[in-house]
Motif scaffolding. Sequence first.
Motif, PDB file in Angstrom:
ATOM      1  N   THR A  21      -0.778 -24.568 -43.064  1.00 39.98           N
ATOM      2  CA  THR A  21      -2.014 -23.934 -43.475  1.00 39.98           C
ATOM      3  C   THR A  21      -2.910 -24.941 -44.181  1.00 39.98           C
ATOM      4  O   THR A  21      -4.118 -25.005 -43.946  1.00 39.98           O
ATOM      5  CB  THR A  21      -1.711 -22.737 -44.423  1.00 39.98           C
ATOM      6  OG1 THR A  21      -0.684 -21.959 -43.815  1.00 39.98           O
ATOM      7  CG2 THR A  21      -2.936 -21.887 -44.650  1.00 39.98           C
ATOM      8  N   ARG A  22      -2.275 -25.789 -45.019  1.00 39.51           N
ATOM      9  CA  ARG A  22      -3.031 -26.802 -45.749  1.00 39.51           C
ATOM     10  C   ARG A  22      -3.714 -27.776 -44.793  1.00 39.51           C
ATOM     11  O   ARG A  22      -4.855 -28.196 -45.025  1.00 39.51           O
ATOM     12  CB  ARG A  22      -2.099 -27.554 -46.716  1.00 39.51           C
ATOM     13  CG  ARG A  22      -2.790 -28.510 -47.630  1.00 39.51           C
ATOM     14  CD  ARG A  22      -2.160 -28.566 -49.046  1.00 39.51           C
ATOM     15  NE  ARG A  22      -0.751 -28.203 -49.103  1.00 39.51           N
ATOM     16  CZ  ARG A  22       0.240 -29.094 -49.179  1.00 39.51           C
ATOM     17  NH1 ARG A  22      -0.026 -30.392 -49.174  1.00 39.51           N
ATOM     18  NH2 ARG A  22       1.480 -28.703 -49.267  1.00 39.51           N
ATOM     19  N   PHE A  23      -3.033 -28.146 -43.710  1.00 36.74           N
ATOM     20  CA  PHE A  23      -3.625 -29.087 -42.746  1.00 36.74           C
ATOM     21  C   PHE A  23      -4.475 -28.390 -41.686  1.00 36.74           C
ATOM     22  O   PHE A  23      -4.933 -29.020 -40.744  1.00 36.74           O
ATOM     23  CB  PHE A  23      -2.524 -29.907 -42.055  1.00 36.74           C
ATOM     24  CG  PHE A  23      -1.952 -30.973 -42.942  1.00 36.74           C
ATOM     25  CD1 PHE A  23      -2.704 -32.102 -43.266  1.00 36.74           C
ATOM     26  CD2 PHE A  23      -0.672 -30.856 -43.467  1.00 36.74           C
ATOM     27  CE1 PHE A  23      -2.176 -33.094 -44.084  1.00 36.74           C
ATOM     28  CE2 PHE A  23      -0.150 -31.828 -44.288  1.00 36.74           C
ATOM     29  CZ  PHE A  23      -0.895 -32.959 -44.610  1.00 36.74           C
ATOM     30  N   GLY A  24      -4.649 -27.096 -41.833  1.00 34.61           N
ATOM     31  CA  GLY A  24      -5.483 -26.337 -40.903  1.00 34.61           C
ATOM     32  C   GLY A  24      -4.907 -26.270 -39.495  1.00 34.61           C
ATOM     33  O   GLY A  24      -5.638 -26.339 -38.508  1.00 34.61           O
ATOM     34  N   LEU A  25      -3.566 -26.178 -39.405  1.00 32.39           N
ATOM     35  CA  LEU A  25      -2.930 -26.165 -38.097  1.00 32.39           C
ATOM     36  C   LEU A  25      -2.580 -24.733 -37.694  1.00 32.39           C
ATOM     37  O   LEU A  25      -2.306 -23.887 -38.544  1.00 32.39           O
ATOM     38  CB  LEU A  25      -1.658 -27.010 -38.118  1.00 32.39           C
ATOM     39  CG  LEU A  25      -1.825 -28.460 -38.603  1.00 32.39           C
ATOM     40  CD1 LEU A  25      -0.470 -29.161 -38.641  1.00 32.39           C
ATOM     41  CD2 LEU A  25      -2.805 -29.213 -37.726  1.00 32.39           C
ATOM     42  N   SER A  26      -2.536 -24.497 -36.405  1.00 28.81           N
ATOM     43  CA  SER A  26      -2.061 -23.213 -35.914  1.00 28.81           C
ATOM     44  C   SER A  26      -0.664 -23.403 -35.343  1.00 28.81           C
ATOM     45  O   SER A  26      -0.187 -24.524 -35.186  1.00 28.81           O
ATOM     46  CB  SER A  26      -3.004 -22.692 -34.828  1.00 28.81           C
ATOM     47  OG  SER A  26      -2.997 -23.583 -33.729  1.00 28.81           O
ATOM     48  N   GLY A  27      -0.003 -22.283 -35.059  1.00 32.19           N
ATOM     49  CA  GLY A  27       1.339 -22.384 -34.487  1.00 32.19           C
ATOM     50  C   GLY A  27       2.298 -21.392 -35.133  1.00 32.19           C
ATOM     51  O   GLY A  27       1.881 -20.334 -35.629  1.00 32.19           O
ATOM     52  N   HIS A  28       3.571 -21.757 -35.137  1.00 28.20           N
ATOM     53  CA  HIS A  28       4.568 -20.848 -35.718  1.00 28.20           C
ATOM     54  C   HIS A  28       5.792 -21.631 -36.166  1.00 28.20           C
ATOM     55  O   HIS A  28       6.000 -22.787 -35.794  1.00 28.20           O
ATOM     56  CB  HIS A  28       4.967 -19.780 -34.702  1.00 28.20           C
ATOM     57  CG  HIS A  28       5.620 -20.333 -33.468  1.00 28.20           C
ATOM     58  ND1 HIS A  28       4.941 -20.509 -32.284  1.00 28.20           N
ATOM     59  CD2 HIS A  28       6.877 -20.792 -33.254  1.00 28.20           C
ATOM     60  CE1 HIS A  28       5.759 -21.043 -31.379  1.00 28.20           C
ATOM     61  NE2 HIS A  28       6.950 -21.220 -31.950  1.00 28.20           N
ATOM     62  N   VAL A  29       6.623 -20.964 -36.973  1.00 24.40           N
ATOM     63  CA  VAL A  29       7.903 -21.533 -37.402  1.00 24.40           C
ATOM     64  C   VAL A  29       8.925 -20.407 -37.418  1.00 24.40           C
ATOM     65  O   VAL A  29       8.577 -19.250 -37.669  1.00 24.40           O
ATOM     66  CB  VAL A  29       7.789 -22.212 -38.788  1.00 24.40           C
ATOM     67  CG1 VAL A  29       7.384 -21.205 -39.860  1.00 24.40           C
ATOM     68  CG2 VAL A  29       9.114 -22.879 -39.186  1.00 24.40           C
ATOM     69  N   GLY A  30      10.164 -20.754 -37.125  1.00 21.35           N
ATOM     70  CA  GLY A  30      11.219 -19.727 -37.147  1.00 21.35           C
ATOM     71  C   GLY A  30      12.592 -20.345 -37.298  1.00 21.35           C
ATOM     72  O   GLY A  30      12.765 -21.556 -37.164  1.00 21.35           O
ATOM     73  N   ASN A  31      13.553 -19.492 -37.629  1.00 17.12           N
ATOM     74  CA  ASN A  31      14.957 -19.886 -37.737  1.00 17.12           C
ATOM     75  C   ASN A  31      15.674 -19.464 -36.473  1.00 17.12           C
ATOM     76  O   ASN A  31      15.430 -18.384 -35.959  1.00 17.12           O
ATOM     77  CB  ASN A  31      15.640 -19.088 -38.860  1.00 17.12           C
ATOM     78  CG  ASN A  31      15.469 -19.740 -40.216  1.00 17.12           C
ATOM     79  OD1 ASN A  31      15.022 -20.868 -40.315  1.00 17.12           O
ATOM     80  ND2 ASN A  31      15.848 -19.002 -41.244  1.00 17.12           N
ATOM     81  N   ASP A  32      16.571 -20.264 -36.011  1.00 13.79           N
ATOM     82  CA  ASP A  32      17.529 -19.758 -35.044  1.00 13.79           C
ATOM     83  C   ASP A  32      18.897 -20.337 -35.416  1.00 13.79           C
ATOM     84  O   ASP A  32      19.035 -20.965 -36.470  1.00 13.79           O
ATOM     85  CB  ASP A  32      17.126 -20.065 -33.603  1.00 13.79           C
ATOM     86  CG  ASP A  32      17.085 -21.561 -33.316  1.00 13.79           C
ATOM     87  OD1 ASP A  32      17.610 -22.339 -34.143  1.00 13.79           O
ATOM     88  OD2 ASP A  32      16.536 -21.941 -32.275  1.00 13.79           O
ATOM     89  N   VAL A  33      19.860 -20.108 -34.558  1.00 14.50           N
ATOM     90  CA  VAL A  33      21.208 -20.533 -34.936  1.00 14.50           C
ATOM     91  C   VAL A  33      21.350 -22.045 -35.011  1.00 14.50           C
ATOM     92  O   VAL A  33      22.301 -22.553 -35.582  1.00 14.50           O
ATOM     93  CB  VAL A  33      22.267 -19.979 -33.958  1.00 14.50           C
ATOM     94  CG1 VAL A  33      22.343 -18.468 -34.082  1.00 14.50           C
ATOM     95  CG2 VAL A  33      21.938 -20.384 -32.535  1.00 14.50           C
ATOM     96  N   HIS A  34      20.404 -22.780 -34.439  1.00 14.18           N
ATOM     97  CA  HIS A  34      20.499 -24.233 -34.494  1.00 14.18           C
ATOM     98  C   HIS A  34      19.817 -24.811 -35.717  1.00 14.18           C
ATOM     99  O   HIS A  34      20.061 -25.942 -36.078  1.00 14.18           O
ATOM    100  CB  HIS A  34      19.848 -24.857 -33.245  1.00 14.18           C
ATOM    101  CG  HIS A  34      20.397 -24.310 -31.969  1.00 14.18           C
ATOM    102  ND1 HIS A  34      21.647 -24.626 -31.519  1.00 14.18           N
ATOM    103  CD2 HIS A  34      19.884 -23.436 -31.080  1.00 14.18           C
ATOM    104  CE1 HIS A  34      21.885 -23.979 -30.379  1.00 14.18           C
ATOM    105  NE2 HIS A  34      20.835 -23.255 -30.100  1.00 14.18           N
ATOM    106  N   GLY A  35      18.922 -24.063 -36.331  1.00 14.31           N
ATOM    107  CA  GLY A  35      18.173 -24.598 -37.459  1.00 14.31           C
ATOM    108  C   GLY A  35      16.779 -24.009 -37.453  1.00 14.31           C
ATOM    109  O   GLY A  35      16.602 -22.813 -37.257  1.00 14.31           O
ATOM    110  N   VAL A  36      15.786 -24.881 -37.659  1.00 13.55           N
ATOM    111  CA  VAL A  36      14.403 -24.424 -37.697  1.00 13.55           C
ATOM    112  C   VAL A  36      13.661 -24.972 -36.470  1.00 13.55           C
ATOM    113  O   VAL A  36      13.840 -26.129 -36.107  1.00 13.55           O
ATOM    114  CB  VAL A  36      13.726 -24.884 -39.009  1.00 13.55           C
ATOM    115  CG1 VAL A  36      12.204 -24.756 -38.909  1.00 13.55           C
ATOM    116  CG2 VAL A  36      14.255 -24.064 -40.186  1.00 13.55           C
TER     117      VAL A  36
END
Lengths: 329, 759
Positions: B29-44
Amino acid sequence: LAHGAGGKATQTLIEAIFLERFRNPLLERLEDGAEFAVDRSRLALTTDSFVVSPLFFPGGDIGDLAVNGTVNDLAVSGATPLYLSAGFIIEEGFPVADLKRIVESMAAAARSAGVQVVTGDTKVVQKGKADGCYINTTGVGVVETEHRLGIDTARPGDSVLVSGPIGDHGVTVMLARGELDIDADLTSDTAAVSGLTAELLRSVPGVRAMRDATRGGVATILNEVATAAEAAVVVDEDRLPVRTEVRGASELLGIDPLYVACEGRIVVIVDGEQTDAALSALRAHPLGADADVIGRVGEDPPGLVLLNTAFGGTRIVDLLVGDPLPRIC
Amino acid sequence: MDERVRRRARVDGIVQGVGFRPFVHSLATRFGLSGHVGNDVHGVFLEVEGEPAAVECFLDSLTEKSPPLAVIESMAVEELSAQGGDSFEIVVSDAAGTRETLVPADSATCADCLHEMSDPADRRFGYPFINCTNCGPRFTIVRDIPYDRPLTTMAAFAMCARCESEYHDPADRRFHAQPVCCPNCGPRLRLRDADGLPLAGDPLTGVVAALGRGEVAAIKGLGGYHLAVDATHQDATATLRKRKHREDKPFAIMVADVDRARSLCVVDETEQALLTSPRRPIVLLRTRPDTALAAAVAPGNHELGVMLPYTPLHQLLLRRFGAPIVLTSGNVSDEPIAYSDDDALARLSGIADVFLSHDRAIHLRTDDSVVRAFRGRERLVRRSRGYVPQPVTLAWDFPRQVLACGAELKNTFCVTKQHHAVVSHHIGDLENHETLTAFTDGIEHFRRLFEVDPRIVAHDLHPEYLSTKYALDRDGVELVGVQHHHAHIAACLADSAESGPVIGVAFDGLGYGTDGTLWGGEFLLADLVDFRRLAHLEPVPMPGASTAIRQPWRMAVAHLLSAYGQHPQEDLDLLRRNEQQWPTVAEMATRGINAPLTSSAGRLFDAAAAILGMRNTVTFEGQAAIELEQAADRDEPASYPVAVTGGAEPLRVQGADLIRAVTEDLRAGATPAVISARFHNGVADMISEVCTSLREATGVSTVALSGGVFQNVLLLERATARLEARGFRVLLHARVPANDGGISLGQAVIAGARDRIAR
Ligand SMILES: [Fe+3]
Ligand SMILES: [Mg+2]
Ligand SMILES: [Zn+2]
Ligand SMILES: [Zn+2]
């Protein structure tokens, strides 16, 4: 072959070599003796070989050990010992006077146990091929009791008793080797317990099992009980009867009396409700005058023997695999 | 539209339950980027899109500014084509598939939480269970994975509306902090008397009053119950010793802050960093003379184990109480620390006068970790709370999963998966049922937590170790027996991310050798697969076996016999003090009656300490050697020479030379301080001499120092310096202990390395 101290090493050896080849239902129970029916009688048969150094020690010698050991194996299986055989392996040059002395003490032991030595054998081997004299005895007894004895019948709630102070024999023999300058007023506990066991069985219906605590000591017997019954055996350190002299010598030698051999002491597993009756029955007999309750059978942890230490901790009393070696790093 | 780029990144390591997603969210958000982040069984997993420079900065900051509890092991970035969009979102967790993520360790209360706790206007003012994504309980409350609240012991507490909204707000410091709670919805303190009956009034006030009266308080912490007393109270500390059946072994203390620690001990920069680290171990520090501490805290010891408060409860307690408190594990003697409330009440009722408890269950018992600083680095002495279950990461993958069962004393076990070796929390000495249960239950817990089903089980060669017997009882697994000292050296190699070959110097109390005797003063040519015994201390008998360990004077008798032959040294005080017993003990040694042979270096230190009259018997492991080390005059430069005999392998190192030198110096009137120093210098010289001669024979110029004897800092310092002066590269332990706590790691990597070459 490693020198067996009567622990797990010996047990593994027995199972791998002997049971594998001799396999039959009587042997499979791996009891100290076998019990079988002949006509209307139930008979018990057991055999034992005796090797001890020195041959003579305070309170006994290899002769009475050889009689008492086999008599006791029959007695704790609930049989009344009747007849013994005796086989001797004697080293060339062994003093006849010593042999006489050994045989005389065998005869005396047989008399007091109420058994007769009815057959025998003698072999003389070359010098250096035997350590003086070895004796094998085989005993036959008749089973008249209604008890279904067996360590696998032990169950939670049962009490564990010993018939007297532990470790006397093993420590006496160790000191009698004369290698150590320890003064201790000690004699072997070697004795035939058939009178004691007969008395106990007659008056206490709740006896589940009896064992004579020979090689590997009381600790090994308790482990056999825990394993066979799939139950825990819990003993209290401060209730273990150990003579002051035995305790002192054990501390000096760095050995644990729980693992030291006795030759005239039995471990009894009895229905908890009949603890007092069993204790009185044992104490009524001269060989059981110092009998005591040392612990009980519990549920958890199955197969383990636990010692409640004097200061409130617990220690696992394990079956030793071989000669005890320190484990502390 | 300007040029936009899109990147996808996968981040592996300890990135769940540590505030990683909110961190990514706020960074993007600070860098003004779009996208997403999530957890799965491997990590992030995450995708970001925006201006190229902003995306680059974002990716750099990701590793550089990651949250305090996160450990990034690897990050893989790939390019995607831009898709547009203007929001950045946290997407829901995917719990399917295998579990490869790592459970975080417990962590000390963070500065933000402490601030809130001290703010009368905050709704968690004075709340002893405050925590956030950056701090609080983790490993000790996890029942299973994925690490989510329903699978922790916090499942018993339903979040109130305000906690719930913090938990779900990506911008909040408590976003997905599993143990989040407040005074309205979370755990509560309670105070009980010695019989378990509730005491009225504020629990914290009650326990502070009890400590003030010199009473013993049982206090439920993060990994179990502690026993606490006022550390400046003579009677209280002495009473605790008596009730706990702990004769001499030093107690650890907790102080409010670094300044208080400094008033009692010397604290350098490294030590200060260790004291204040989020892992909050007990740090071994050099005590100052004449402090207010009661003598019974650490009798005769120049070192003190000090820790700072690591839970909000400890913070509040120390703020209220002021004086340092003894905080020792809640147990009798050597049993494991009590961690369930019923168990604590049952086992500690004869010891504690009051019980300060709470209703958040501890799922896994963990002891406090113990560390020291050496050469500006942290060295683990006991690795447990705050460090476990962070894995040791190797440069290679284990072909098959391994369970390593560890040693008998200071037991830890270890499971491996891929390139991770997860060393367990400190289990303790496997001699009582509680510890054995902790061992077997711990292994089952780790199987679930790390989803492993090891088909290779590594164990020590000692037939009587309960850990060995456990291994031999497994069905359908491949057993790998590992020699004790080889395991020590392999642990040191793995600790240093090396694979050998090295000249491994393994000095310890003792371990079972391949020849059935007890080893412990070993020079091994070792790598992760195999070893050769190149040299060792000349074996001596241990008259009375284990008794000779508890009674170092017996080792003195055995060593004197080996140094002087059959002539007893009757003029020595040692023999006069043990007049009654020594002739028998000497006979036992000479005739080999219950006197197994050992090449142990630890027993050599015991003998030297006993000859100097420091101690006839010990009440805890290593006591005599510790006292010998502490007595040494560090300015004494002289050293006793040691002969190395025999050209054939293995070389035999004559410890008798040291014993003779100690004895002769003592006769000549030298002080124990000087003798001890010369002895230490002599051992250090001997190590470097032997290594030098082995380097000529083998061409190997790296030395690994391992085994409990190298917890002796004086010896470690001197040996390392001498080796380095001779051009050796020296590997030392840091992340796992040099003592038997490191054995399981060594066993695991040896089993894994053998499995690798077998394929
Ligand atoms: Fe070790
Ligand atoms: Mg027999
Ligand atoms: Zn926090
Ligand atoms: Zn709340």
